[in-house]
Design a protein around this motif. Structure first.
Motif, short mmCIF file in Angstrom:
data_model
loop_
_atom_site.label_atom_id
_atom_site.label_comp_id
_atom_site.label_asym_id
_atom_site.label_seq_id
_atom_site.Cartn_x
_atom_site.Cartn_y
_atom_site.Cartn_z
N ASN A 193 86.82 11.04 63.21
CA ASN A 193 85.73 10.19 63.67
C ASN A 193 85.07 10.86 64.87
O ASN A 193 85.73 11.15 65.86
CB ASN A 193 86.25 8.81 64.07
CG ASN A 193 86.87 8.10 62.89
OD1 ASN A 193 86.36 8.20 61.78
ND2 ASN A 193 87.96 7.40 63.11
N GLU A 194 83.80 11.12 64.75
CA GLU A 194 83.08 11.75 65.84
C GLU A 194 83.03 10.81 67.04
O GLU A 194 82.81 9.61 66.89
CB GLU A 194 81.64 12.08 65.40
CG GLU A 194 81.57 13.10 64.29
CD GLU A 194 82.01 14.48 64.73
OE1 GLU A 194 81.78 14.85 65.90
OE2 GLU A 194 82.58 15.19 63.90
N THR B 44 81.06 9.81 70.28
CA THR B 44 79.76 9.99 70.91
C THR B 44 79.93 10.19 72.41
O THR B 44 80.95 9.79 72.98
CB THR B 44 78.87 8.75 70.67
OG1 THR B 44 79.47 7.64 71.33
CG2 THR B 44 78.72 8.46 69.19
#
Length: 81
Positions: A42-43, A45
């Protein structure tokens, strides 16, 4: 979450990676014991990373809890025995 043997994982690695890309998680076993997990990445941010840093700084700024003459190490050892 599915469990897959090591031999099957080696022969179907591309399929397992595609499943991770779709959000699935797969546990890989060796001799029926879990040894690895394939999970989606999961990137994070920059905003989430910043909030995490702020939360860690807030936790680190708390004053230590006074325990009188009791030491944390002694409590940990007592809990392990």
């Amino acid at each position: 979450m599915e469990t897959v043997g090591l031999f099957e994982a080696k022969t179907h690695l591309s399929e397992l990676i595609a499943r991770a890309e779709r959000g699935e998680e797969v546990i890989i076993t060796r001799h029926n014991k879990p040894v690895a997990r394939i999970v989606p990445i999961n990137e994070v941010t920059p905003a989430v990373a910043s909030r995490r840093r702020e939360a860690l700084q807030a936790l680190q700024s708390f004053e230590p809890i006074a325990l009188g003459d009791v030491r944390i190490e002694d409590l940990i050892r007592a809990g392990r025995s």
